[in-house]
Design a protein around this motif. Structure first.
Motif, PDB file in Angstrom:
ATOM      1  N   SER A  74      50.456  63.738  65.191  1.00 11.61           N
ATOM      2  CA  SER A  74      50.719  64.356  63.886  1.00 11.61           C
ATOM      3  C   SER A  74      51.628  63.450  63.038  1.00 11.61           C
ATOM      4  O   SER A  74      51.388  63.250  61.847  1.00 11.61           O
ATOM      5  N   ALA A 131      49.581  60.420  61.895  1.00 14.83           N
ATOM      6  CA  ALA A 131      48.682  60.817  60.809  1.00 14.83           C
ATOM      7  C   ALA A 131      49.483  61.049  59.536  1.00 14.83           C
ATOM      8  O   ALA A 131      49.066  60.650  58.438  1.00 14.83           O
ATOM      9  N   GLU A 166      50.466  57.964  57.961  1.00 14.78           N
ATOM     10  CA  GLU A 166      49.256  57.192  57.620  1.00 14.78           C
ATOM     11  C   GLU A 166      49.235  55.814  58.290  1.00 14.78           C
ATOM     12  O   GLU A 166      49.215  54.781  57.624  1.00 14.78           O
ATOM     13  N   GLY A 175      43.201  69.404  65.794  1.00 16.69           N
ATOM     14  CA  GLY A 175      44.544  68.860  65.899  1.00 16.69           C
ATOM     15  C   GLY A 175      45.434  69.789  66.696  1.00 16.69           C
ATOM     16  O   GLY A 175      45.479  70.998  66.466  1.00 16.69           O
ATOM     17  N   TYR A 199      46.614  67.758  58.961  1.00 12.65           N
ATOM     18  CA  TYR A 199      46.167  66.386  59.196  1.00 12.65           C
ATOM     19  C   TYR A 199      44.810  66.380  59.878  1.00 12.65           C
ATOM     20  O   TYR A 199      44.361  67.398  60.427  1.00 12.65           O
ATOM     21  N   ARG A 200      44.153  65.270  59.822  1.00 14.99           N
ATOM     22  CA  ARG A 200      42.875  65.059  60.489  1.00 14.99           C
ATOM     23  C   ARG A 200      42.923  63.696  61.157  1.00 14.99           C
ATOM     24  O   ARG A 200      43.674  62.824  60.726  1.00 14.99           O
ATOM     25  N   HIS A 201      42.127  63.510  62.186  1.00 15.96           N
ATOM     26  CA  HIS A 201      41.853  62.142  62.620  1.00 15.96           C
ATOM     27  C   HIS A 201      40.388  62.056  63.024  1.00 15.96           C
ATOM     28  O   HIS A 201      39.764  63.072  63.361  1.00 15.96           O
ATOM     29  N   ILE A 245      44.453  55.744  59.565  1.00 14.71           N
ATOM     30  CA  ILE A 245      44.342  57.044  60.225  1.00 14.71           C
ATOM     31  C   ILE A 245      44.148  56.822  61.726  1.00 14.71           C
ATOM     32  O   ILE A 245      43.553  55.813  62.128  1.00 14.71           O
ATOM     33  N   PRO A 246      44.661  57.715  62.573  1.00 15.89           N
ATOM     34  CA  PRO A 246      44.361  57.587  64.007  1.00 15.89           C
ATOM     35  C   PRO A 246      42.869  57.824  64.265  1.00 15.89           C
ATOM     36  O   PRO A 246      42.253  58.663  63.610  1.00 15.89           O
ATOM     37  N   SER A 267      57.346  60.340  57.920  1.00  8.37           N
ATOM     38  CA  SER A 267      56.483  61.474  57.607  1.00  8.37           C
ATOM     39  C   SER A 267      57.303  62.631  57.040  1.00  8.37           C
ATOM     40  O   SER A 267      56.857  63.753  57.002  1.00  8.37           O
ATOM     41  N   LEU A 294      46.208  62.962  51.276  1.00  6.93           N
ATOM     42  CA  LEU A 294      45.573  62.919  52.604  1.00  6.93           C
ATOM     43  C   LEU A 294      44.199  63.589  52.546  1.00  6.93           C
ATOM     44  O   LEU A 294      43.214  63.081  53.087  1.00  6.93           O
ATOM     45  N   HIS A 304      40.507  62.322  53.510  1.00  4.97           N
ATOM     46  CA  HIS A 304      39.636  63.030  54.462  1.00  4.97           C
ATOM     47  C   HIS A 304      38.246  63.255  53.871  1.00  4.97           C
ATOM     48  O   HIS A 304      37.236  63.143  54.572  1.00  4.97           O
TER      49      HIS A 304
END
Lengths: 185, 353
Positions: free
Chosen positions: B90, B93, B96, B127, B133-135, B162-163, B210, B225, B229
């Motif tokens: 987290s 993400a 970034e 997540g 957040y997204r990965h 991004i991860p 973050s 973000l 996405h």
């Protein structure tokens, strides 16, 4: 052509190595291959087995349940466990040196190989797995024995090349042992 | 290059090094131990760093630090270990930063088992960490695909900052298949003008963080973000779809279970039953567009997973009420057989005996 093989025995009998050689040899023969080990908390002295598929077409699931075309068993617990995994008309290759029992199913072909005795005759008890592989290759012709030998140093490393003559002989003797039974049956 | 026979876990390591990864931080856990084993042997040879951390939490924060300094970095673990890494993911993400995370899933919940499973779909796609957040999540189904994706994953991570998660399972990690390593051709990558690699006292220092204490600023960060996405959802969707336009039933499965589904589909074809397959290669972004090509008259969709049913939620969203959605699966380390899938399909079309 497709062979779906379960190789099983106790840790130290070279069942994983047998499977790897078969898969690597199959790859050198330009076939599709998969090798899936059983893995678990049980290690030294416990049971070991792997599923190997060698095929002319793309391989779906690498897991064999009740659809194995061949089962190679090196000890009794493996035979008790995996005989039921054979498809009808499948081949059960039994290490007679350690398994006194006969196959219990009559819808399969059973072959009995004195793998440990043969291996000791040619000078190394550890080659019993190669005797069994030789028998399997003779029965199925799925991989050329030459390709298994080519795979040998890929699987075990260049420093093991000195063992190639012994292993070649083990494959041959396994093939001869099973040929006698093919003639009888 | 000639083909070699390799275990999935070792192939992951080999592909990462070929793609320029030079830093690995991890903590051992079955069934992915061959990844750190391989990295510990091979990374020093190319001037890289392998470090076994004191815990998964430490490992992911080392990844955070190395990524912040602009390094090409990865970690790998399996389900319970990945759970421990969620906080760090987290943060990464949120800040970034690019990195690659491999999860060779095993049975859960809790310590679960060490056998293959697919029960971390929710965690991977929704997540397990906090915040909006997204990965990206890739789910390869063969060792070759694992290698190909692994070699691209670092570039994708860099492009979007991004991860990227590679979601395999114990079987993908443990099995051996023939694999060919293609030459790594890097994409055109943005300059890492945010990396905390030292200013040589020429510029104002860069900060990786973050934390946004002003609500307006944090909202703006989240809006940005989300824009990123959306671009990923437009550009990075990957899937394989076969025989779905005229199928009676369409199977939806990823990774190992997609392979089982293929066997079942071949068996059903021999009986004259047409079954298609949608195999998501990216789980996030999910391939919603694939579902628009399905035969409108199809009798239903069958989701196959090594879990109690997680991806089925996304399949229902993608189906959007157009088809009934059924589930077939096993869990706890068990793998459904092709016979299980054949019977489930027959039940859907009303032909079960």
């Amino acid at each position: 052509m497709i062979e779906k093989v379960i190789v099983a025995g106790f840790g130290g009998q070279g069942v994983m190595a047998l499977g790897k050689l078969l898969a690597y040899g199959g790859m050198l023969d330009d076939r599709q291959v998969s090798w899936l080990p059983s893995y678990g908390p049980e290690m030294r002295g416990g049971t070991a087995n792997c599923d190997v598929i060698v095929s002319d077409t793309l391989i779906g699931s690498p897991v064999l349940t009740d659809d194995a075309t061949a089962v190679i068993v090196m000890n009794l617990p493996s035979m008790d466990k995996f005989e039921s995994h054979l498809a009808p008309n499948g081949k059960l290759i039994i290490n007679k040196s350690l398994i006194e029992k006969k196959a219990t199913r009559d819808d399969i072909e059973a072959y009995y190989i004195d793998a440990n005795e043969i291996a000791m005759e040619i000078g190394n008890a550890k080659a019993a797995n190669m005797v069994m592989l030789g028998a399997f290759l003779e029965l199925t012709k799925i991989v050329k024995p030459e390709s298994i030998i080519k795979a040998f140093t890929k699987v075990f490393g260049e420093d093991k090349a000195k063992f190639i003559p012994l292993n070649e002989l083990a494959l041959q003797r396994g093939a001869e042992a099973v040929k006698e039974q093919m003639a009888v049956s | 290059m000639a083909k070699v026979l390799m275990k999935g876990n070792e192939a992951v390591g080999a592909a990462a090094i070929k793609a320029g990864c030079r830093y690995f931080f991890g903590y051992p856990i079955t069934p992915q131990n061959e990844v750190p084993e391989y990295m510990s042997k091979e990374l020093p040879k190319v001037g890289g760093v392998f470090l076994q951390a004191e815990s998964e939490v430490a490992a992911i924060n080392m990844v955070y630090g190395a990524a912040g300094a602009g390094a090409r970095v990865m970690t790998s673990s399996s389900s319970p270990g990945i759970s421990l890494k969620q906080e760090g993911i987290s943060y990464i993400a949120g800040a970034e930063l690019p990195c690659v995370i491999v999860n060779m899933m095993r049975g859960g919940p809790g310590l679960g088992s060490i056998q293959a499973a697919q029960a971390d779909y929710f965690q991977a796609t929704r997540g397990g960490g906090n915040g909006d957040y997204r990965h990206i999540v890739y789910a390869p189904a063969s060792i070759q695909e694992t290698v190909d994706i692994m070699m691209e994953a670092f570039d994708i991570a860099d492009i979007y900052r991004i991860p990227v998660m590679i979601l395999g399972d114990g079987m993908i990690g443990q099995m051996m298949e023939a694999v060919e390593f293609k030459e790594y051709v890097p994409r055109e990558l943005p300059e890492k003008d945010w990396a905390t690699s030292g200013t040589k006292e020429m510029k104002s220092p860069r900060v990786v963080n973050s934390l946004y204490l002003e609500p307006e600023l944090l909202q703006e960060h989240n809006v940005n973000l989300e824009k990123k996405h959306k671009i990923i959802e437009e550009k990075e969707v990957r899937y394989e779809a076969t025989g779905i336009e005229d199928a009676e039933v369409v199977c939806v499965a990823y990774g190992t279970t997609a392979r089982v589904a293929k066997n079942a589909i071949d068996d059903l074809a021999k009986e004259g039953i047409k079954v298609g397959l949608i195999r998501p290669i990216t789980l996030w972004p999910f391939p919603h567009e694939a579902f628009d090509k399905i035969n409108p008259q199809a009798k239903g969709l069958l989701t196959i997973e090594m879990s109690m049913g997680q991806m089925i939620d996304d399949v229902k969203i993608a189906s959007n009420g157009r088809w009934p959605v059924a589930f077939e699966g096993k869990t706890g380390g068990l793998v459904p057989s092709s016979v299980d899938v054949v019977n489930a399909v027959k039940k859907m079309i009303g032909g079960a005996k």
